[in-house]
Scaffold this motif. Structure first.
Motif, PDB file in Angstrom:
ATOM      1  N   ALA A  19       0.494  -1.465  -0.101  1.00 21.49           N
ATOM      2  CA  ALA A  19       0.261   0.276   0.285  1.00 21.49           C
ATOM      3  C   ALA A  19       0.769   1.068  -0.197  1.00 21.49           C
ATOM      4  O   ALA A  19       0.781   2.261  -0.809  1.00 21.49           O
ATOM      5  CB  ALA A  19      -1.121   0.172   0.988  1.00 21.49           C
ATOM      6  N   ILE A  20       2.200   1.371   0.456  1.00 21.16           N
ATOM      7  CA  ILE A  20       2.913   2.322   0.881  1.00 21.16           C
ATOM      8  C   ILE A  20       3.763   2.534  -0.908  1.00 21.16           C
ATOM      9  O   ILE A  20       3.155   3.520  -1.080  1.00 21.16           O
ATOM     10  CB  ILE A  20       3.747   1.748   2.155  1.00 21.16           C
ATOM     11  N   ALA A  21       4.004   1.512  -1.659  1.00 19.66           N
ATOM     12  CA  ALA A  21       4.707   1.675  -2.685  1.00 19.66           C
ATOM     13  C   ALA A  21       3.292   2.337  -3.981  1.00 19.66           C
ATOM     14  O   ALA A  21       3.684   3.202  -4.289  1.00 19.66           O
ATOM     15  CB  ALA A  21       5.044   0.534  -3.122  1.00 19.66           C
ATOM     16  N   GLN A  22       1.881   1.806  -3.554  1.00 20.82           N
ATOM     17  CA  GLN A  22       1.591   1.967  -4.444  1.00 20.82           C
ATOM     18  C   GLN A  22       0.880   3.815  -4.211  1.00 20.82           C
ATOM     19  O   GLN A  22       1.142   4.391  -5.219  1.00 20.82           O
ATOM     20  CB  GLN A  22       0.176   1.372  -4.323  1.00 20.82           C
ATOM     21  N   ARG A  23       0.520   3.923  -3.068  1.00 21.13           N
ATOM     22  CA  ARG A  23       0.502   5.481  -2.583  1.00 21.13           C
ATOM     23  C   ARG A  23       1.801   6.626  -3.181  1.00 21.13           C
ATOM     24  O   ARG A  23       1.423   7.693  -3.556  1.00 21.13           O
ATOM     25  CB  ARG A  23       0.367   5.801  -1.499  1.00 21.13           C
ATOM     26  N   LEU A  24       3.050   5.502  -3.359  1.00 16.95           N
ATOM     27  CA  LEU A  24       4.015   6.763  -3.956  1.00 16.95           C
ATOM     28  C   LEU A  24       4.227   6.520  -4.621  1.00 16.95           C
ATOM     29  O   LEU A  24       4.519   7.680  -5.073  1.00 16.95           O
ATOM     30  CB  LEU A  24       5.711   5.943  -2.569  1.00 16.95           C
ATOM     31  N   LEU A  25       4.283   5.423  -5.394  1.00 17.61           N
ATOM     32  CA  LEU A  25       3.900   6.462  -7.257  1.00 17.61           C
ATOM     33  C   LEU A  25       3.002   7.227  -7.282  1.00 17.61           C
ATOM     34  O   LEU A  25       2.972   6.983  -8.795  1.00 17.61           O
ATOM     35  CB  LEU A  25       3.160   4.218  -7.765  1.00 17.61           C
ATOM     36  N   LYS A  26       1.910   7.512  -6.424  1.00 23.51           N
ATOM     37  CA  LYS A  26       1.379   8.685  -8.115  1.00 23.51           C
ATOM     38  C   LYS A  26       1.773   9.665  -7.369  1.00 23.51           C
ATOM     39  O   LYS A  26       1.508  11.102  -7.879  1.00 23.51           O
ATOM     40  CB  LYS A  26      -0.132   8.801  -6.502  1.00 23.51           C
ATOM     41  N   PHE A  27       3.583   9.934  -6.363  1.00 25.43           N
ATOM     42  CA  PHE A  27       4.065  10.880  -6.495  1.00 25.43           C
ATOM     43  C   PHE A  27       4.270  11.268  -8.383  1.00 25.43           C
ATOM     44  O   PHE A  27       5.127  10.156  -9.177  1.00 25.43           O
ATOM     45  CB  PHE A  27       5.021  11.176  -5.887  1.00 25.43           C
ATOM     46  N   PRO A  28       5.219  12.751  -8.696  1.00 27.44           N
ATOM     47  CA  PRO A  28       5.270  12.767 -10.271  1.00 27.44           C
ATOM     48  C   PRO A  28       6.838  12.524 -10.151  1.00 27.44           C
ATOM     49  O   PRO A  28       7.877  12.416  -9.589  1.00 27.44           O
ATOM     50  CB  PRO A  28       5.476  13.884 -10.045  1.00 27.44           C
ATOM     51  N   SER A  29       7.262  11.683 -11.368  1.00 30.14           N
ATOM     52  CA  SER A  29       7.733  10.920 -11.590  1.00 30.14           C
ATOM     53  C   SER A  29      10.101  11.638 -11.192  1.00 30.14           C
ATOM     54  O   SER A  29      10.276  10.987 -10.987  1.00 30.14           O
ATOM     55  CB  SER A  29       8.029  10.495 -12.564  1.00 30.14           C
ATOM     56  N   ILE A  30       9.020  12.889 -11.396  1.00 32.68           N
ATOM     57  CA  ILE A  30      10.448  13.889 -11.350  1.00 32.68           C
ATOM     58  C   ILE A  30      11.211  14.425  -9.882  1.00 32.68           C
ATOM     59  O   ILE A  30      11.794  14.301  -9.944  1.00 32.68           O
ATOM     60  CB  ILE A  30       9.725  15.310 -11.829  1.00 32.68           C
ATOM     61  N   ASP A  31      10.425  13.713  -9.238  1.00 36.79           N
ATOM     62  CA  ASP A  31      10.561  13.622  -7.807  1.00 36.79           C
ATOM     63  C   ASP A  31      11.612  11.767  -7.030  1.00 36.79           C
ATOM     64  O   ASP A  31      12.432  12.096  -6.348  1.00 36.79           O
ATOM     65  CB  ASP A  31       9.833  13.321  -6.596  1.00 36.79           C
ATOM     66  N   MET A  32      11.569  11.480  -8.469  1.00 36.14           N
ATOM     67  CA  MET A  32      12.458   9.779  -7.962  1.00 36.14           C
ATOM     68  C   MET A  32      13.117   9.116  -8.710  1.00 36.14           C
ATOM     69  O   MET A  32      12.984   9.949 -10.377  1.00 36.14           O
ATOM     70  CB  MET A  32      11.351   8.650  -7.560  1.00 36.14           C
ATOM     71  N   THR A  33      14.235   8.803  -8.661  1.00 33.87           N
ATOM     72  CA  THR A  33      15.230   8.629  -9.738  1.00 33.87           C
ATOM     73  C   THR A  33      14.460   6.644 -10.681  1.00 33.87           C
ATOM     74  O   THR A  33      13.619   6.190  -9.784  1.00 33.87           O
ATOM     75  CB  THR A  33      16.664   7.770  -9.170  1.00 33.87           C
ATOM     76  N   ASP A  34      14.693   6.372 -11.578  1.00 35.35           N
ATOM     77  CA  ASP A  34      13.750   5.614 -12.388  1.00 35.35           C
ATOM     78  C   ASP A  34      14.618   4.153 -11.550  1.00 35.35           C
ATOM     79  O   ASP A  34      13.343   3.344 -11.313  1.00 35.35           O
ATOM     80  CB  ASP A  34      15.227   5.100 -13.418  1.00 35.35           C
ATOM     81  N   TRP A  35      15.521   4.131 -10.854  1.00 33.98           N
ATOM     82  CA  TRP A  35      15.761   3.062  -9.278  1.00 33.98           C
ATOM     83  C   TRP A  35      14.735   2.657  -8.749  1.00 33.98           C
ATOM     84  O   TRP A  35      14.002   1.844  -8.827  1.00 33.98           O
ATOM     85  CB  TRP A  35      17.453   2.803  -9.130  1.00 33.98           C
ATOM     86  N   GLU A  36      14.321   4.049  -7.527  1.00 30.21           N
ATOM     87  CA  GLU A  36      13.009   3.818  -7.481  1.00 30.21           C
ATOM     88  C   GLU A  36      12.011   3.986  -7.340  1.00 30.21           C
ATOM     89  O   GLU A  36      11.389   3.210  -6.914  1.00 30.21           O
ATOM     90  CB  GLU A  36      13.079   5.147  -6.512  1.00 30.21           C
ATOM     91  N   ALA A  37      11.769   4.371  -8.510  1.00 32.72           N
ATOM     92  CA  ALA A  37      10.141   3.765  -9.806  1.00 32.72           C
ATOM     93  C   ALA A  37      10.392   2.488  -9.666  1.00 32.72           C
ATOM     94  O   ALA A  37       9.191   1.830  -9.178  1.00 32.72           O
ATOM     95  CB  ALA A  37      10.554   4.815 -10.530  1.00 32.72           C
TER      96      ALA A  37
END
Length: 137
Positions: A19-37
Motif C-alpha cells: 500500500a505504501i509503494a502504491q501510494r508513492l507511485l502517485k508522486f510525479p516521476s520528477i521526484d524519484m530516480t528510475d531505480w526508485e520508480a
C-alpha cells in the motif's frame, strides 16, 4: 528516518508495504530516480502471500517515503516559502539547468518542498548569497 519498530512492523506486513509503494507511485516521476520508480513498481505488484520482506527492502521503501515527504521548513529552520520567493527574484543568475529545475518545482509544489530537494534549494540560496556559506552546511 524510520524507527526499527516501524521497520519490523512493515517487514512482517507485506500488504502495508504494498500500500505504501502504491501510494508513492502517485508522486510525479520528477521526484524519484528510475531505480526508485522500478523498486516501487516491484513492491506495489508484489503478492502479499509471498512472505515477509527483508529489512533492507523495508528500509529503502521508508527512505523513499521520507524523501518524498513535503516540508515547509529546512532542518535549520529556514522557511521554504521565503527562500523560494528570494530565489525566484534571482533565478536569472542561476545556471539554465538550476533555473529550469527551480521554476518547475516552485510551480508544482508551491511553498513546501520534497525533503530530498532541500539540499539543492539551499545550494541555490547560497549561490545567490541569500544565506551564509556556513548556514545549512
Amino acid at each position: 528516518m524510520a524507527s526499527w519498530k516501524e521497520i519490523e512492523r512493515i517487514r512482517k506486513n507485506p500488504a502495508e508495504a504494498r500500500a505504501i509503494a502504491q501510494r508513492l507511485l502517485k508522486f510525479p516521476s520528477i521526484d524519484m530516480t528510475d531505480w526508485e520508480a522500478m523498486f516501487l513498481d516491484t513492491m506495489a505488484d508484489r503478492p502479499v502471500d509471498r512472505g515477509d520482506l527483508t529489512t533492507l527492502q523495508v528500509e529503502k521503501l521508508l527512505q523513499i517515503r521520507d524523501d518524498l515527504t513535503f516540508v515547509p521548513t529546512t532542518r535549520d529552520g529556514f522557511s521554504v516559502q521565503i527562500l523560494m520567493d528570494k530565489i525566484h527574484l534571482g533565478r536569472n543568475d542561476l545556471t539554465e539547468e538550476d533555473e529550469e529545475w527551480f521554476v518547475r518545482v516552485r510551480e508544482r509544489d508551491g511553498y513546501a518542498i520534497a525533503r530530498k530537494n532541500i539540499g539543492r534549494l539551499l545550494r541555490l540560496a547560497r549561490e545567490l548569497r541569500l544565506i551564509d556559506e556556513e548556514a545549512a552546511a
